[in-house]
Design an enzyme around this catalytic site. Structure first.
Site, mmCIF file in Angstrom:
data_model
loop_
_atom_site.group_PDB
_atom_site.id
_atom_site.type_symbol
_atom_site.label_atom_id
_atom_site.label_comp_id
_atom_site.label_asym_id
_atom_site.label_seq_id
_atom_site.Cartn_x
_atom_site.Cartn_y
_atom_site.Cartn_z
ATOM 1 N N LYS A 279 0.839 -1.200 0.000
ATOM 2 C CA LYS A 279 0.000 0.000 0.000
ATOM 3 C C LYS A 279 0.872 1.247 0.000
ATOM 4 O O LYS A 279 2.011 1.201 0.456
ATOM 5 C CB LYS A 279 -0.883 0.018 1.275
ATOM 6 C CG LYS A 279 -1.995 -1.010 1.294
ATOM 7 C CD LYS A 279 -2.808 -0.888 2.574
ATOM 8 C CE LYS A 279 -3.946 -1.896 2.626
ATOM 9 N NZ LYS A 279 -4.987 -1.706 1.608
ATOM 10 N N ASP A 290 -7.355 -3.430 10.769
ATOM 11 C CA ASP A 290 -7.905 -4.383 9.805
ATOM 12 C C ASP A 290 -8.382 -5.684 10.465
ATOM 13 O O ASP A 290 -8.758 -6.632 9.788
ATOM 14 C CB ASP A 290 -6.862 -4.663 8.713
ATOM 15 C CG ASP A 290 -7.488 -4.975 7.364
ATOM 16 O OD1 ASP A 290 -8.671 -4.641 7.160
ATOM 17 O OD2 ASP A 290 -6.792 -5.568 6.509
ATOM 18 N N ASP A 349 -2.883 -7.614 -1.777
ATOM 19 C CA ASP A 349 -3.615 -6.703 -0.908
ATOM 20 C C ASP A 349 -5.096 -7.092 -0.788
ATOM 21 O O ASP A 349 -5.817 -6.547 0.034
ATOM 22 C CB ASP A 349 -3.466 -5.262 -1.422
ATOM 23 C CG ASP A 349 -3.830 -4.232 -0.368
ATOM 24 O OD1 ASP A 349 -3.989 -4.612 0.809
ATOM 25 O OD2 ASP A 349 -3.942 -3.045 -0.732
ATOM 26 N N ARG A 353 -10.211 -11.623 1.922
ATOM 27 C CA ARG A 353 -11.096 -12.651 1.364
ATOM 28 C C ARG A 353 -10.435 -14.024 1.371
ATOM 29 O O ARG A 353 -11.113 -15.045 1.432
ATOM 30 C CB ARG A 353 -11.565 -12.246 -0.043
ATOM 31 C CG ARG A 353 -10.500 -12.173 -1.087
ATOM 32 C CD ARG A 353 -10.919 -11.365 -2.307
ATOM 33 N NE ARG A 353 -10.898 -9.922 -2.042
ATOM 34 C CZ ARG A 353 -11.304 -8.989 -2.895
ATOM 35 N NH1 ARG A 353 -11.757 -9.333 -4.091
ATOM 36 N NH2 ARG A 353 -11.243 -7.719 -2.572
#
Ligand code: BES
Ligand code: MN
Ligand code: ZN
Length: 500
Positions: A279, A290, A349, A353
């Site tokens: 990032k 997160d 990134d 998921r």
């Protein structure tokens, strides 16, 4: 803060401050406020005439009583228009007021049971709302400050003044409100904690503490067992990290059966650097949060264990960092999720998921959960779509979605259902694996949800994307700058509704 229900005359109560509400329609002080006004020699009447007390939602006027009342000060708080009153508006106004009084150095406060009787709010619900507002609104995260500041002052005692016949139900509401707000504050603490403190191991320690305190069953699955289970999603994200991953499973048994009525799955990326798809450095520090989804499900099951509904609940969180390293996952790699499906890595990134896919498989195949709700700071796209006001909901089952949306509406944690049309699936198609982990620029929140749906299978499932709502950049109502604790209160409400 100690919160308790009392009955008696609020004008005589000895406290640093008392809290009284006023509606926008009022032209002059009415009811309890009229009695106080009289004792204050018409101070409130004057302020209303001069437009200093308008009754607008969360407007606060502070009046010194100069010995005319038992309490040193009176905070008159606006609740807006009576016809538009909701329980959450009371929560907002009360949260704002208690934070204001805390900053003024008030140590003891007493409040009327705000909202009770209006807008169909029962005395019990009003007291619960007020207790929640007090604990949520005065929250601060200051454990790393070595010098005390104004935020360090605490309101030590809040008395909620109820009619004698409603004392017991008010106390019941308070007890419930305290459990729920403390759970939300635990989730806030975990999320505010920087990543060098809130590691996967530390998340497991928090779970251990809850298990001990409230009698939850705890399993921590270590890396070796995760390998044996084939949790390729979590393990590949963990490859670049020096911190060992922890798969945390907390179980609450509310009825005599092995069946899992609902699994609560939370994303637990304790720091998301992006990995090799790193990032930009600006704002990267935000990614300490997160794991807000994981914190929410862990905190929620702690509250559930205290409220004891007749439902079986399991909270699951696969905690790991996402870091770049020589061993880290790379774009182009192909990995295998627990159920055997292969994933082409487009971006390291899009790690959340991958970790969630394994845990969803676990909830479906190992636990045979009847319902699943996952909570994740999953996509920047959801934040772009809904800002920091509204959580995005995605579902494969409308009945479960409706139940969750109803719970969210009742708690004031705004949640909006997003579409999951088949056509978006095109973006997740890979030439070399069963699916890929990122699509193009558009509809990123939806393609992420569709990715997850592959692993929820036929089990009724709702996915909550809290990338926008997990923290806030300003104090507002009962929200305080930093982590919000969303959607702890909704999860608790949802589980309580399943017990009915
Ligand atoms: N943790 C982030 C999502 C996020 C962004 C949370 C902003 C909170 C605030 C997630 O892992 C991520 O990086 N998502 C990518 C996905 C993309 C690479 C497909 C994103 O949203 O940019
Ligand atoms: Mn990411
Ligand atoms: Zn992430």
């Amino acid at each position: 803060m100690k919160i308790r229900a009392i009955s008696g005359d609020i004008s005589a109560i000895k406290a640093d401050a008392i809290i009284i509400s006023v509606f926008e329609e009022a032209r002059k002080p009415e009811g309890e406020l009229a009695r106080i006004d009289k004792k204050l020699g018409g101070a409130v009447t004057k302020m209303m005439k001069e437009g200093e007390v308008k009754g607008k939602l969360s407007e606060i006027a502070l009046i010194h009583s100069l010995g005319k009342l038992g309490a040193g000060r009176v905070a008159v708080v606006g609740l807006g228009k009576k016809a538009e009153l909701t329980q959450d508006k009371v929560r907002q106004a009360a949260g704002e007021t208690l934070r204001y009084l805390k900053k003024k150095g008030v140590a003891t406060a007493a409040s009327l049971n705000l909202g009770a009787g209006a807008a169909g709010i029962s005395p019990e619900d009003a007291a619960q709302t007020l207790a929640e507002a007090a604990l949520l609104g005065t929250y601060s995260f200051d454990k790393h400050l070595t010098k005390k500041n104004n935020n360090h002052k605490e309101i030590k005692e809040l008395s909620i003044v109820a009619v004698a016949s409603q004392l017991a139900s008010a106390q019941k509401g308070i007890d419930r409100g305290v459990i729920i707000a403390e759970a939300a504050n635990l989730a806030r603490d975990m999320t505010n904690e920087p990543a060098n403190f809130m590691t996967p191991t530390e998340m497991a320690n928090v779970a251990k503490k809850l298990a001990g305190d409230y009698g939850l069953e705890l399993t921590i699955t270590e890396k070796k067992e995760m390998k044996a289970l084939g949790m390729g999603g979590v393990l590949s994200v963990n490859q670049g990290s020096a911190q060992p991953p922890k798969f945390i499973i907390l179980s609450y048994r509310g009825r005599k059966t092995e069946k899992v009525d609902i699994a609560l799955v939370g994303k637990g990326v304790t720091f998301d650097s992006g990995g090799i798809s790193i990032k930009p450095s600006e704002g990267m520090g935000e990614m300490k949060g997160d794991m807000a989804g994981g914190a929410a499900v862990i905190a929620a099951i702690g509250a559930i264990a205290q409220l004891k509904p007749k439902v079986n609940v399991v909270a699951l969180c696969a905690a790991t960092e996402n870091m770049p390293d020589a061993d880290a996952l790379k774009p182009g790699d192909i990995i295998t999720i627990m159920n055997g499906k292969t994933v082409e890595i487009i971006s390291t990134d899009a790690e959340g998921r991958l970790t969630l896919a394994d845990v969803l498989c676990y909830a479906v195949d190992k636990l045979k959960a009847k319902n699943i709700v996952d909570v994740a700071t999953l996509t920047g796209a959801c934040r772009v779509a809904l800002g920091d006001i509204t959580t995005g909901a995605f579902a494969n089952n409308q009945a479960l979605a409706d139940r969750l949306l109803k719970a969210a509406k009742e708690t004031g944690e705004y949640t909006w259902q997003m579409p999951m049309y088949e056509e978006y699936k095109e973006q997740n198609k890979s030439d070399v694996a069963d699916i890929k982990n990122a699509g193009n620029r558009w509809a990123g929140a939806i393609t992420a949800a569709l990715f997850l749906s592959e692993f929820a299978g036929e089990t009724p499932w709702v996915h909550l994307d809290i990338a926008g709502t997990s923290d806030t950049d300003k104090d507002h109502g009962y929200q305080v700058k930093g982590a919000t604790g969303v959607p702890v209160r909704t999860l608790v409400k949802l589980v309580m509704s399943l017990a009915k």
